[in-house]
Design a protein around this motif. Structure first.
Motif, short mmCIF file in Angstrom:
data_model
loop_
_atom_site.label_atom_id
_atom_site.label_comp_id
_atom_site.label_asym_id
_atom_site.label_seq_id
_atom_site.Cartn_x
_atom_site.Cartn_y
_atom_site.Cartn_z
N HIS A 122 -0.15 4.64 -6.85
CA HIS A 122 -0.18 5.34 -5.57
C HIS A 122 1.21 5.51 -4.96
CE1 HIS A 122 -0.66 1.03 -4.79
NE2 HIS A 122 -0.09 1.22 -3.61
N ARG A 123 2.23 4.93 -5.63
CA ARG A 123 3.61 5.10 -5.17
C ARG A 123 4.47 5.78 -6.24
NH1 ARG A 123 4.79 -0.96 -2.69
NH2 ARG A 123 3.25 -0.91 -1.01
N ASN A 140 -2.02 7.49 0.08
CA ASN A 140 -1.85 6.18 0.69
C ASN A 140 -2.60 6.06 2.01
OD1 ASN A 140 0.13 4.26 -0.84
ND2 ASN A 140 0.91 6.32 -1.16
N GLU A 141 -2.77 7.17 2.72
CA GLU A 141 -3.60 7.14 3.92
C GLU A 141 -5.05 6.85 3.56
OE1 GLU A 141 -2.86 10.93 5.68
OE2 GLU A 141 -1.09 10.25 6.81
N LEU A 157 -8.22 -0.44 0.68
CA LEU A 157 -7.55 -1.73 0.85
C LEU A 157 -8.31 -2.71 1.76
CD1 LEU A 157 -3.78 -0.73 0.96
CD2 LEU A 157 -5.11 -1.63 -0.95
N PRO A 158 -9.04 -2.25 2.80
CA PRO A 158 -9.78 -3.21 3.61
C PRO A 158 -10.81 -4.03 2.82
CG PRO A 158 -9.54 -1.15 4.81
CD PRO A 158 -9.04 -0.90 3.40
N TYR A 159 -11.28 -3.52 1.69
CA TYR A 159 -12.20 -4.31 0.86
C TYR A 159 -11.49 -5.54 0.31
CZ TYR A 159 -15.83 -0.74 1.03
OH TYR A 159 -16.81 0.13 1.45
N SER A 160 -10.17 -5.48 0.20
CA SER A 160 -9.39 -6.63 -0.25
C SER A 160 -8.93 -7.48 0.93
CB SER A 160 -8.18 -6.16 -1.06
OG SER A 160 -7.34 -7.23 -1.39
#
Length: 309
Positions: free
Chosen positions: A196-197, A243-244, A251-254
């Motif tokens: 993603h980067r 990334n948005e 990412l909130p799942y992590s």
């Protein structure tokens, strides 16, 4: 397959995700379909047994079966492939290298010893033995953010000064200052950053990614890589939206619910919809419930439609 030199390792590489059946066995028929799809997507290469490939949970029989299947298909397609031989136990890692070598992979991926962080001397002793077992195949160091030993630019300089055949690494990357520190090393080894980067990484000297975006959609991940080569400004704009989307919905799942990065990668594949692989992980780790896929998929169609089928 001939071993790859560092300057021959570049672009978007896709990982194998393990389809796990209810009895915890691997669905090799579906794994075969997955490899076929990845080959057809045009990615620059395929690798096994990264974090998303659940290397830490495989038996020796499973490891060899996965390696054999990938090697046979990639050899037929003339597509570069790497075999991940990582394991927390250095002796098992060494055994895996000996098994993998018989498949003539393009490179071999390994992690560093993972119970105690190795000292500089221990690091060299470990890599010397791994390199001897793998020769003439080069080593790719898989050094994710949660590794006990985090390598810094000077560590890579020491490894190369010792003549160790490290042809590449997978790292978190960083800001502009990090790329400046790594500039001389980028001429000697292949630097792979998170998928993603990749656009921003490539613009600052990185060579490619062992890509989580190929988990979401390997066809679009490769199109995005070609976009970087031909229109970096457009590719960087897409990276912002990627990334948005990840920051809001993945990412909130992590960070909030405690799921592993392997769970996130399988969740991405389910959201992308390119393969009916499910979200289950090998015991004892938990996958994100499949019931969560639909709502995130709908948000993806709205915010990142290029990647959602």
């Amino acid at each position: 397959m001939d071993p790859l030199k560092s300057n021959e390792i570049f672009g978007t590489w896709a990982t194998l995700l393990l389809p796990i059946l209810p009895d915890q066995s691997i669905d090799y028929n579906l794994l075969e379909e997955e490899i076929d799809h990845l080959i057809q997507s045009g990615v620059n290469g395929i690798y096994t047994n990264g974090t998303a490939g659940e290397f830490y949970s495989q038996t020796a029989t499973e490891f060899n079966a996965i390696s054999t299947l990938l090697a046979e298909k990639c050899e037929q397609a003339k597509l570069p492939f790497q075999i991940g031989c990582s394991h927390m136990d250095a002796l098992i890692c060494l055994d895996r290298i000996r098994m993998a070598k018989g498949h003539d992979p393009s490179a071999i991926q390994i992690i560093l010893p993972d119970w105690f962080p190795p000292s500089q001397k221990e690091l060299l002793l470990f890599l010397e033995r791994m390199a001897l077992a793998a020769s003439p195949i080069g080593l790719v160091l898989y050094n994710p953010p949660h590794a006990k030993k985090q390598l810094v630019p000077e560590d890579y300089r020491v490894l190369l000064s010792e003549g160790l055949p490290v042809v590449g690494c997978k790292v978190l990357g960083g800001e502009e200052e990090w790329y400046t520190e790594m500039a001389d090393l980028m001429l000697k080894i292949s630097i792979f950053v998170p998928g993603h980067r990749l656009a921003s990484g490539l613009s600052m000297g990185a060579h490619g990614s062992y890509s989580n975006m190929a988990c979401l959609n390997p066809d679009m991940a490769q199109k995005w890589y070609h976009m970087m080569v031909n229109d970096m400004e457009k590719a960087l704009d897409l990276e912002i939206r990627i990334n948005e989307f990840l920051g809001k919905y993945i990412l909130p799942y992590s960070t909030e619910k405690g799921y592993s990065s392997a769970a996130l990668d399988k969740f991405l594949a389910a959201i992308g919809g390119w393969l009916d692989i499910g979200t289950a992980l090998k015991w004892p780790y938990l996958g994100i419930p499949f019931s969560e896929v639909k709502k995130v998929r709908e948000r993806g169609k709205r915010d990142l439609p290029e990647f959602i089928l």
